[in-house]
Design a protein around this motif. Structure first.
Motif, PDB file in Angstrom:
ATOM      1  N   ASN A 150     -13.811  58.047 -51.624  1.00 59.86           N
ATOM      2  CA  ASN A 150     -15.150  57.722 -51.116  1.00 59.86           C
ATOM      3  C   ASN A 150     -16.050  57.164 -52.223  1.00 59.86           C
ATOM      4  N   ARG A 181     -17.551  53.577 -52.023  1.00 60.80           N
ATOM      5  CA  ARG A 181     -19.006  53.403 -52.170  1.00 60.80           C
ATOM      6  C   ARG A 181     -19.318  52.334 -53.205  1.00 60.80           C
ATOM      7  N   ARG A 198     -23.816  58.281 -46.562  1.00 59.38           N
ATOM      8  CA  ARG A 198     -22.480  58.909 -46.608  1.00 59.38           C
ATOM      9  C   ARG A 198     -21.442  57.836 -46.320  1.00 59.38           C
ATOM     10  N   ASP A 203     -17.135  57.492 -45.788  1.00 61.99           N
ATOM     11  CA  ASP A 203     -15.877  58.229 -45.677  1.00 61.99           C
ATOM     12  C   ASP A 203     -14.764  57.260 -45.301  1.00 61.99           C
ATOM     13  N   CYS A 204     -13.818  57.167 -46.203  1.00 64.72           N
ATOM     14  CA  CYS A 204     -12.663  56.307 -45.946  1.00 64.72           C
ATOM     15  C   CYS A 204     -11.443  57.220 -45.827  1.00 64.72           C
TER      16      CYS A 204
END
Lengths: 735, 174
Positions: A112, A116, A135, A137-138
């Motif tokens: 993440n 980012r 936020r 999220d991968c």
């Protein structure tokens, strides 16, 4: 013993000091010697020993190793033998495995953070302003990518956000991703906001900003956008009815009518001829008259005494004779004056004939011109108002060109990006054609990438994109659905479809269409759109006759981009609650008519067709019935003014004719006066001559009478004597 | 580069297994055939690194053959296409194709598949050739070179000295 002491102790490699059985000797020593010289050496140094238990054993004969060089060589050979191990190196394999696990773990833990950094960097590079992500999220296991609270700052207003996204949810195909393709069945972007306030500045640090500015500076200007801007400037400068109003004024001005007719009139030429010749003649004769008059007056003045002479009062013959002599002398001097006056009068008569001919010509011309100008007034049947009849169209044309100039770059950028994606995809296909050619180069061929099964997809395929926006602050809400976004439309074999609905305040937009980037597609883009509720305020900026327009505009039309890049926009525009205001101008009755028509317009319907061809040439046609309405109303009002215009023309014609007459009449009169004066002098001198002739006759008669009287007096006393002497006496008295 | 050359000559002249050099040469050729920038090449490369083969010989052959194999690209591509379109293997390829991350190997690219096939086909001949050469060299050529005046002159050259300066160089330096 002493010999043993002298011999230096030679250390032999442990491998060779061991004792080996036949098999072990072969396996551990001889088979591991690949250099024949080494093998020969070792074999020559080995010997056999007998062991009661193990039988014959092979070991090195230490006595044969007599020098350090041999011992050193043996040590080297032993080292090389020891190095010969199994094919697989277990320790590095384990270390590598550990490294791989560490990398995978790091990627899992820091995925993440990495995502980012990647997303932030890409967006900041694109928009030139800070990108904040709440936020991210991968997740490869669930094949999803989520972003919450994404905000992109506005570069030109760092305390505002250009836009924000509450949630971005991408469900991608892990299999395709592992093939290096981004294939997503669903991309959902919700909570899109615009222009929201930021707590911190969104300006990039100077270093990043410099990089962005450099990138922007290197960007090539779009020639089509430049063409649209040029068109906007051109249209802006052309929107004026000043010329049209001036034309209307001209049609209402009788003097302008006469000005137009002057070239066809006869009198100006004749008058010019008269004014060129007659004044000179008049001047000449005035001078001559003065001279003649002076001489005549002098002659008459000199003879004044004779004229007033009372012949009957003369008592003596001698006096009578003297008077007669004076009269004769005066008569002689009058002759010269008579000759001068006569000659002058004759010459003046000749010039007077010329002047009279000119005068007659002028009168005829004036008569003809008067008739022509009278007919001119009768020719005014109606007034023409061609110019300015597309005034509203022109105003809206400016508005449309400006709007195009503002929004076309976005459209162009979007379509160019999609086309470039396709171009990159197509490049792969083109490379196949040059296989043989490129085989001769050192660079490797790209080869062909084959697909297996039905799941084959292009490198980028977003099957369904759902966008939704709801911004309480700005009142914007809406949604969009985009399908089949791809970089290889031919492979997907479907056009991209776009559906959009957006509401903000009273405004609403919809768009439904296709973007077809397939090779055989006729149109790249074909969209139907509607828009309504836009407040419209077009300021005339004080241009004569151009109305300021306010209202609410709605549009419904189509937007097409042909394969060759030609953009065609066809749309109906409706301006509701229209208010058209105009500043006053001359002539007042046109302004009043215009204002009244404009005031009666509540709705403006327009048909717009804009074409931007592949070379960037912009053509915009705007048509509206309101223009015709305005034009007709003004025409009607103007036609009502025809009689007034006719009367004006007649009055101006009479005035003009009078002016023309006055111009030549003065000169003619001046010449006539000179001619009259010449004749008058002649008459005066002739009268004077006649008076002198009378006086002469009277004087002669008086002399006769006096002589007769004297003779009678003398004869009475001396009749006889007189009778005798009379002939002699008379002979001497009478001349 | 010198490090690899040195390592190769060390192994050639020492009691290294001829298979070490032969495998290295065959693997170098295999990796030269397979186009880079895919997971298969990376996998094969690391496999080679972890196998006990002569790295010097490996890198020398890899670099040397990298300049030569492009001339066989048309044949490589054709072979790859032939393999990938083999009907009996269709199921296997489909299964591989539909397995996540296998796509990163780009096995479905004709050049990758062709290169792999060419490398595998050429592996055994290359191995045999290299091994035969090493054995022949050690048996025939090395003693002659070691004892020749020319070798002694050459071995005194600075560059060669740098290569053979290590004390454990087989026949050289003795």
């Amino acid at each position: 013993m002493s010999a043993d002491k002298k011999t230096p102790k030679i250390k032999i490699a442990k491998l060779f000091t061991k004792k080996y059985g036949d098999k072990a000797y072969q396996k551990k020593i001889l088979k591991k010697l690949y250099v024949p010289a080494d093998k020969q050496l070792v074999e020559s140094l080995f010997t056999t020993v007998e062991d009661p238990k193990k039988g014959t054993l092979h070991t090195i004969d230490a006595a044969k190793v007599t020098d350090k060089a041999t011992a050193k060589r043996l040590a080297l050979i032993a080292k090389q033998i020891k190095k010969q191990k199994g094919r697989f190196n277990l320790v590095p394999i384990l270390l590598a495995l550990a490294a791989v696990i560490a990398i995978v773990l790091a990627l899992t833990v820091f995925r993440n953070v990495i995502a980012r950094i990647a997303v932030t960097s890409a967006l900041e590079s694109s928009f030139g302003a800070k990108c904040d992500i709440g936020r991210i999220d991968c997740n490869l296991l669930t094949a999803s990518f989520e972003i919450d609270s994404l905000e992109i700052a506005n570069r030109s207003s760092p305390m505002k956000n250009l836009f924000g996204v509450e949630k971005l949810d991408l469900s991608f195909n892990l299999l395709e991703l592992s093939r290096g393709k981004l294939v997503a069945n669903n991309l959902e972007i919700s909570g899109i906001t615009w222009n929201t306030d930021r707590k911190t500045s969104g300006a990039l640090p100077p270093r990043k900003q410099k990089k962005f500015d450099k990138k922007q500076k290197n960007a090539k200007p779009n020639p089509v956008v430049a063409a649209i801007k040029a068109e906007a400037d051109k249209v802006k400068s052309g929107v004026s009815v000043g010329a049209g109003i001036a034309a209307v004024k001209d049609q209402l001005d009788p003097v302008k009518y006469l000005e137009k007719e002057k070239a066809a009139l006869q009198s100006p030429a004749v008058v010019e001829k008269i004014t060129a010749t007659v004044p000179a003649l008049a001047d000449k004769w005035q001078a001559k008259n003065k001279e003649v008059r002076a001489q005549v007056d002098k002659t008459i003045g000199d003879g004044k005494k004779l004229v007033s002479l009372d012949v009957k009062s003369i008592q003596t013959v001698q006096d009578a004779q003297a008077a007669l002599a004076e009269i004769k002398a005066a008569s002689d001097s009058v002759k010269a004056s008579i000759d001068l006056a006569n000659a002058t009068a004759q010459e003046a008569t000749a010039d007077a004939k010329t002047v009279k001919a000119l005068s007659d010509e002028a009168e005829a011309a004036i008569k003809a011109d008067a008739a022509r100008l009278k007919a001119l007034a009768d020719t005014v049947k109606g007034l023409n108002l061609d110019t300015g009849k597309s005034i509203l169209s022109d105003v809206f044309k400016t508005f449309i060109v400006n709007t195009l100039g503002e929004y076309y770059p976005y459209l162009d950028k979007g379509v160019t990006t999609l086309k470039e994606l396709q171009a990159n995809s197509a490049k792969g296909g083109k490379k196949e054609a040059s296989l043989k050619k490129r085989a001769n180069a050192v660079a490797r061929l790209p080869g062909r990438t084959l697909s297996f099964g039905n799941d084959s997809a292009p490198n980028l395929l977003l099957r369904n994109i759902e966008l939704s926006a709801k911004d309480a602050a700005s009142g914007i809400s809406g949604g969009a659905n985009v399908q089949n976004v791809t970089n290889d439309a031919d492979r997907v074999n479907k056009p991209m479809t776009v559906g959009l609905t957006l509401n903000h305040g009273k405004m609403q937009e919809t768009a439904n269409g296709i973007i077809d980037l397939r090779t055989k597609a006729v149109d790249t883009l074909d969209t139907k759109f509607t828009g309504s509720g836009y407040p419209l305020s077009l300021d005339s900026k004080g241009v004569t006759g151009v109305p300021s327009i306010t209202g609410t505009i709605s549009a419904a039309g189509t937007l097409k981009i042909a394969r060759d890049g030609t953009v065609t926009i066809g749309s109906g525009l409706v301006v509701g609650d229209a208010k058209l205001a105009i500043d006053s101008f001359e002539p007042e009755f046109v302004y009043n008519a215009y204002r009244n028509v404009l005031a009666s317009i509540k709705t403006i319907d327009l048909d717009v067709k804009a074409v931007i061809d592949k070379d960037g040439k912009v053509s915009i046609d705007v048509a509206t019935d309101v223009d015709k309405e305005i034009s007709n109303a003004i025409k009607a009002e103007m036609n009502a003014q025809i009689e007034r215009v006719k009367a004006g023309i007649r009055k101006e014609a009479e005035k003009y004719i009078a002016e023309q007459k006055a111009k030549y009449a003065t000169e003619i009169a001046r010449f006539g006066d000179a001619a009259v004066k010449a004749q008058s002098a002649l008459n005066d001198i002739k009268n004077y001559q006649a008076t002198l002739d009378t006086k002469k006759a009277e004087a002669e008669k008086r002399i006769k009478d006096l002589a007769t009287e004297k003779a009678n007096e003398q004869l009475a006393p001396v009749t006889d004597t007189v009778k005798k002497a009379a002939p002699k006496s008379l002979k001497g008295l009478l001349p | 580069m010198f490090k690899y050359i040195r390592k190769f000559f060390l192994a050639l002249n020492a009691n290294a297994h001829p298979g070490d050099i032969a495998h290295a040469a065959a693997l170098g050729l295999l990796l030269a055939f397979v186009p880079k920038a895919n997971l298969l090449w990376v996998f094969l490369f690391f496999l080679t690194i972890f196998i006990r083969v002569n790295k010097g010989a490996f890198f020398i052959t890899l670099i040397a053959f990298s300049f030569l194999v492009p001339f066989a690209d048309v044949a490589t591509e054709g072979l790859g296409y032939a393999i990938l379109t083999l009907k009996p293997l269709g199921g296997v390829f489909a299964a591989l194709y539909n397995t996540p991350f296998i796509g990163l190997t780009r096995f479905n690219n004709t050049m990758v598949m062709g290169g792999l096939a060419m490398g595998i086909i050429a592996y055994a001949p290359m191995y045999a050739l290299a091994r035969t050469f090493v054995t022949w060299y050690r048996k025939k050529l090395q003693p002659k070179i070691v004892n020749s005046k020319f070798a002694k002159v050459i071995s005194n050259l600075p560059l060669i000295k740098q290569i053979i300066q290590a004390p454990d160089v087989g026949g050289f330096g003795r």
